[in-house]
Design an enzyme around this catalytic site. Structure first.
Site, PDB file in Angstrom:
ATOM      1  CE  LYS A 180      48.796  43.236  45.681  1.00  0.00           C
ATOM      2  NZ  LYS A 180      48.517  43.237  47.145  1.00  0.00           N
ATOM      3  CG  ASP A 186      44.073  42.863  52.425  1.00  0.00           C
ATOM      4  OD1 ASP A 186      43.922  43.856  53.155  1.00  0.00           O
ATOM      5  OD2 ASP A 186      44.183  42.928  51.182  1.00  0.00           O
ATOM      6  CE1 TYR A 245      40.933  38.339  42.775  1.00  0.00           C
ATOM      7  CE2 TYR A 245      40.198  40.620  42.922  1.00  0.00           C
ATOM      8  CZ  TYR A 245      41.201  39.677  42.985  1.00  0.00           C
ATOM      9  OH  TYR A 245      42.477  40.070  43.287  1.00  0.00           O
ATOM     10  CE  LYS A 290      44.876  34.683  42.400  1.00  0.00           C
ATOM     11  NZ  LYS A 290      43.760  33.915  41.885  1.00  0.00           N
ATOM     12  CG  ASP A 291      43.311  32.719  47.869  1.00  0.00           C
ATOM     13  OD1 ASP A 291      42.160  32.971  48.240  1.00  0.00           O
ATOM     14  OD2 ASP A 291      43.607  32.362  46.717  1.00  0.00           O
TER      15      ASP A 291
HETATM   16  C1  F6R Z   1      45.503  41.680  43.738  1.00  0.00           C
HETATM   17  C2  F6R Z   1      45.053  42.946  44.298  1.00  0.00           C
HETATM   18  C3  F6R Z   1      45.067  44.166  43.450  1.00  0.00           C
HETATM   19  C4  F6R Z   1      43.649  44.625  43.119  1.00  0.00           C
HETATM   20  C5  F6R Z   1      43.661  45.855  42.188  1.00  0.00           C
HETATM   21  C6  F6R Z   1      42.252  46.391  41.887  1.00  0.00           C
HETATM   22  O1  F6R Z   1      45.433  40.664  44.684  1.00  0.00           O
HETATM   23  O2  F6R Z   1      44.643  43.009  45.422  1.00  0.00           O
HETATM   24  O3  F6R Z   1      45.823  43.975  42.286  1.00  0.00           O
HETATM   25  O4  F6R Z   1      42.932  43.584  42.533  1.00  0.00           O
HETATM   26  O5  F6R Z   1      44.398  46.902  42.779  1.00  0.00           O
HETATM   27  O6  F6R Z   1      41.636  46.639  43.097  1.00  0.00           O
HETATM   28  P1  F6R Z   1      40.156  47.240  43.209  1.00  0.00           P
HETATM   29  O7  F6R Z   1      39.274  46.381  42.350  1.00  0.00           O
HETATM   30  O8  F6R Z   1      39.862  47.124  44.664  1.00  0.00           O
HETATM   31  O9  F6R Z   1      40.240  48.651  42.719  1.00  0.00           O
HETATM   32 MG    MG Z   2      44.247  43.987  49.507  1.00  0.00          MG
HETATM   33 MG    MG Z   3      47.376  40.811  49.853  1.00  0.00          MG
END
Ligand code: F6R
Ligand code: MG
Ligand code: MG
Length: 381
Positions: free
Chosen positions: A132, A11, A228, A231-232
């Site tokens: 996700k 990503d 964090y 996700k992977d």
């Molecule tokens: C899950 C993911 C999203 C973010 C969420 C908060 O893998 O990428 O659900 O965790 O949108 O993102 P931030 O913390 O970057 O605002």
């Molecule tokens: Mg992302």
């Molecule tokens: Mg992703």
């Protein structure tokens, strides 16, 4: 001639937020890798996307863990990151955890699935790509594909599959792996891979001749970064037909959605929804987690495809069941079992909240398990 199929994903910036990729970034990555094909460093390449992730699919003869191939992927992602930064896309370059490439892309952020094999007279393969969620999302479908005759009829009917398959299972916390032979040790396999936070399937081999049948990316960003970082969103390669599961047997586990970890903030359980390429844009509560299946025929290393295998309306029911499962889980809000259990929240802000409250916890008169009481009970048993 031995052929290597490498799938390396990352990503490097979301459009919009974490929901999708931007065409200009994808084009930059594609052009960079395409030039490496022209230079003769790769036989062929293709690009897949799922949610905010980009996967580079490459064929070559350099074997797995090859520095040239890993460097191509790394540099392609770096180029894509520059475009993502220019467009101020969200989390531009987020999976490139270091500035310097050091010989092997594993451990630097991107996910890697690679296998080497002798190309058969006809070589159908399926590349699964999920957003996700985490690598353990493949545990259940790999079990059904390669060890459950109620899902894969070929385990009973095809003589090359009848001896079963061996699963290489990785302990994510120790880095140790164990090979488990099915059907003989199928319950041992399930005892391990049912623990999705700890064990993941890395490779599957055919017992008949030891041929590689499947391989998955097992990198966990949070364990690499210690915090964090998203996700992977794993990838997986599965070989099909003529002694491997048929395309329909490989896809069948996805007809019954199950629950995987990931979704919003990587902190929730949710159904894995099989979708067409077109619908791989998770937006509802940043999800639910989804998976695409890209089918290719390989001809002298050339990737013929991809065929969008979940586009089949026969998967519509799975999508609607997944929606219902999503509604049920969403009802729980921030409560478990929608939100992940405490141990899985280790790399989020939860430890910081606990730390903040640490000095405010005080002793009470409430009943609690006492050591000697527990010992007494153990003696009685
Ligand atoms: C899950 C993911 C999203 C973010 C969420 C908060 O893998 O990428 O659900 O965790 O949108 O993102 P931030 O913390 O970057 O605002
Ligand atoms: Mg992302
Ligand atoms: Mg992703």
């Amino acid at each position: 001639m031995k052929l290597t199929l490498s799938v390396i994903k990352a990503d490097i910036g979301g459009y919009v937020g974490h929901s999708d990729t931007h065409p200009e970034v994808v084009q930059e990555v594609k052009d960079f890798v395409g030039k490496e094909v022209e230079k003769g460093n790769l036989i062929y390449s293709d690009i897949l996307t799922c949610g905010d992730d980009i996967a580079i699919v490459m064929t070559h003869t350099h074997g797995v863990d090859n520095e040239t191939v890993h460097r191509i992927a790394w540099e392609a992602f770096e180029r894509g990151t520059q475009v993502a930064k220019k467009l101020k896309l969200y989390g531009a370059g987020q999976d490139l955890l270091t500035d310097a490439f050091s010989g092997n892309i594993k451990g630097l952020g991107p996910g890697v699935a690679e296998m080497e094999f002798e190309e058969r007279p006809s070589e159908p393969v399926v590349i699964f790509f999920a957003d996700k969620t985490s690598p353990s999302a493949w545990n259940l479908p790999l079990y059904e594909m390669f060890a459950d005759p109620m899902s894969t009829a070929g385990l009973v009917i095809d003589p090359k599959m009848h001896d079963g398959f061996t699963f290489e299972v990785l302990d994510l916390y120790t880095g140790k792996a164990v090979k488990i032979n099915t059907p003989a040790e199928v319950y041992d396999l399930l005892a391990l891979i049912g623990s999705v936070g700890k064990y993941v399937v890395k490779n599957v081999y055919r017992n008949y001749d030891g041929e590689i049948a499947a391989t998955a990316s097992t990198q966990r960003l949070s364990l690499i970064a210690g915090q964090y970082v998203g996700k992977d969103d794993p990838v997986m390669i599965v070989r099909s037909q003529s002694g491997f599961p048929a395309i329909g047997e490989i896809l069948e586990p996805f007809a019954k959605p199950w629950i995987v970890e990931g979704w919003m903030r990587g902190s929730h359980n949710g159904p894995l929804m099989p979708v067409s390429f077109e619908d791989a844009r998770p937006s509802r509560f940043d999800g639910p987690p989804r998976v695409i299946a890209a089918g290719y025929q390989i001809a002298e290393g050339k990737l013929i495809g991809p065929s969008d295998l979940f586009k089949d309306p026969a998967f519509d029911k799975a999508r609607s069941v997944a929606q219902e499962m999503a509604d049920m889980l969403r009802r729980q809000g921030i409560f478990e079992p929608h939100r992940l259990p405490t141990e899985e929240m280790e790399y989020t802000s939860l430890p910081k909240i606990l730390k903040k409250l640490e000095n405010r916890f005080y002793d009470t008169e409430e009943e609690r398990p006492e050591k000697d009481k527990i010992t007494e009970k153990e003696d009685m048993d």
